[in-house]
Design an enzyme around this catalytic site. Structure first.
Site, PDB file in Angstrom:
ATOM      1  N   ALA A  98      77.802  22.874  -2.062  1.00 55.11           N
ATOM      2  CA  ALA A  98      78.889  22.031  -1.575  1.00 55.11           C
ATOM      3  C   ALA A  98      80.205  22.777  -1.411  1.00 55.11           C
ATOM      4  O   ALA A  98      81.108  22.284  -0.736  1.00 55.11           O
ATOM      5  CB  ALA A  98      79.086  20.848  -2.520  1.00 55.11           C
ATOM      6  N   ASP A  99      80.334  23.949  -2.028  1.00 55.78           N
ATOM      7  CA  ASP A  99      81.606  24.690  -1.958  1.00 55.78           C
ATOM      8  C   ASP A  99      81.335  26.193  -1.918  1.00 55.78           C
ATOM      9  O   ASP A  99      81.762  26.936  -2.800  1.00 55.78           O
ATOM     10  CB  ASP A  99      82.491  24.331  -3.156  1.00 55.78           C
ATOM     11  CG  ASP A  99      83.904  24.890  -3.026  1.00 55.78           C
ATOM     12  OD1 ASP A  99      84.308  25.232  -1.890  1.00 55.78           O
ATOM     13  OD2 ASP A  99      84.597  24.988  -4.052  1.00 55.78           O
ATOM     14  N   LEU A 100      80.642  26.622  -0.887  1.00 52.13           N
ATOM     15  CA  LEU A 100      80.310  28.041  -0.765  1.00 52.13           C
ATOM     16  C   LEU A 100      81.536  28.791  -0.262  1.00 52.13           C
ATOM     17  O   LEU A 100      81.887  28.732   0.913  1.00 52.13           O
ATOM     18  CB  LEU A 100      79.134  28.233   0.192  1.00 52.13           C
ATOM     19  CG  LEU A 100      78.577  29.663   0.255  1.00 52.13           C
ATOM     20  CD1 LEU A 100      78.016  30.076  -1.094  1.00 52.13           C
ATOM     21  CD2 LEU A 100      77.510  29.774   1.334  1.00 52.13           C
TER      22      LEU A 100
ATOM     23  N   ASN B 250      82.909  31.968  -5.302  1.00 57.31           N
ATOM     24  CA  ASN B 250      81.704  31.462  -5.956  1.00 57.31           C
ATOM     25  C   ASN B 250      80.489  32.356  -5.727  1.00 57.31           C
ATOM     26  O   ASN B 250      79.351  31.952  -5.995  1.00 57.31           O
ATOM     27  CB  ASN B 250      81.398  30.044  -5.469  1.00 57.31           C
ATOM     28  CG  ASN B 250      82.401  29.043  -6.001  1.00 57.31           C
ATOM     29  OD1 ASN B 250      83.027  29.262  -7.029  1.00 57.31           O
ATOM     30  ND2 ASN B 250      82.572  27.941  -5.290  1.00 57.31           N
TER      31      ASN B 250
END
Length: 252
Positions: free
Chosen positions: A177-179, A183
């Site tokens: 969801a938050d690449l 991360n």
């Protein structure tokens, strides 16, 4: 993702007489004999807890635990909602608690031999229709984010390794969801990991959401470009994308 896992253990947290909150702790019963609600309060760790700077939406602490270095993260609200509601989430049932969902997702990815931090335990405290949540997991040591590596030397950053890493996760069906560049982590030997899987999920590997993940990563790199041109960042990202496409085409 909802299959029965006999190794999971669930420990209830009795209601607090002062706040009225109650909850539960989810953990791997084959790795831990019991779980303690105090693990999720950074204040009770004292000097063994160090707040992580730049930890994004979730408040995070590095914990020097007796069984090894860990990361404790609380699930905080972001955006406009976060200005008036710091850490409360709408209760929709135990299986949908954010820390429980991430805990189970991490364990499933590990079962598939994908490089993610090992989850240790997850918890929530509920009162009425709202809850707060935390997760405790392995801390990856001696690693640096893709963002840091690009800032140090864009030409030497692990573009090809990153492309192959993401392709492996996408082949397994992970929709991150938050690449973003913070991360994705690498150690000194070039091994990579994906972290921060809150709101991630396993799906059929379709082109649309895979492309969305990659576009999000490219936008994060553009935001971090500093004095570099957009074209220079796009050229670097093209190296990543070529490696991604090669591995994807092999069906690995």
């Amino acid at each position: 993702m909802n299959r029965f896992d006999p190794s999971e253990s669930l420990t209830p947290i009795p209601a607090d007489g002062r706040t009225g909150e109650y909850g539960a702790i989810l953990f791997d019963g084959t790795q831990l004999r019991q779980a303690d609600p105090r693990w999720f309060d950074p204040a009770l760790w004292g000097d063994r807890a160090q707040r992580v700077s730049g930890s994004g939406r979730g408040g995070a602490w590095f914990i020097d635990a007796s069984h090894g270095p860990c990361v404790l993260r609380q699930y905080l609200r972001g955006g406009l909602v976060g200005r008036v509601n710091h850490d409360l989430h709408l209760w929709r049932g135990g299986p949908r608690v954010r820390s429980f969902v991430e805990f189970r997702l991490l364990r499933e990815l590990m079962r598939r031999d994908l490089p993610v931090p090992q989850p240790i335990a997850a918890s929530y405290l509920r009162r009425g229709l709202a809850y707060r949540a935390w997760i405790l997991m392995e801390r990856l040591v001696d690693v640096r984010s893709l963002a840091d590596l690009v800032a140090q030397s864009p030409e030497d950053a692990p573009w090809e390794q990153t492309g192959r890493l993401i392709a492996r996760f996408h082949r397994a069906g992970l929709d991150h969801a938050d690449l973003n560049a913070h991360n994705i982590l690498f150690d000194g030997l070039g091994k990579g990991w994906l972290i921060d899987l809150d709101r991630g999920r396993l799906r059929i590997p379709e082109t649309r959401w895979r492309a969305g993940n990659l576009a999000r990563l490219e936008r994060s790199l553009q935001k971090l470009r500093g004095a570099r041109s957009e074209d220079a960042v796009a050229a670097d990202f093209a190296r990543l994308r070529r490696s991604y496409d090669v591995l994807w085409s092999r069906g690995i």
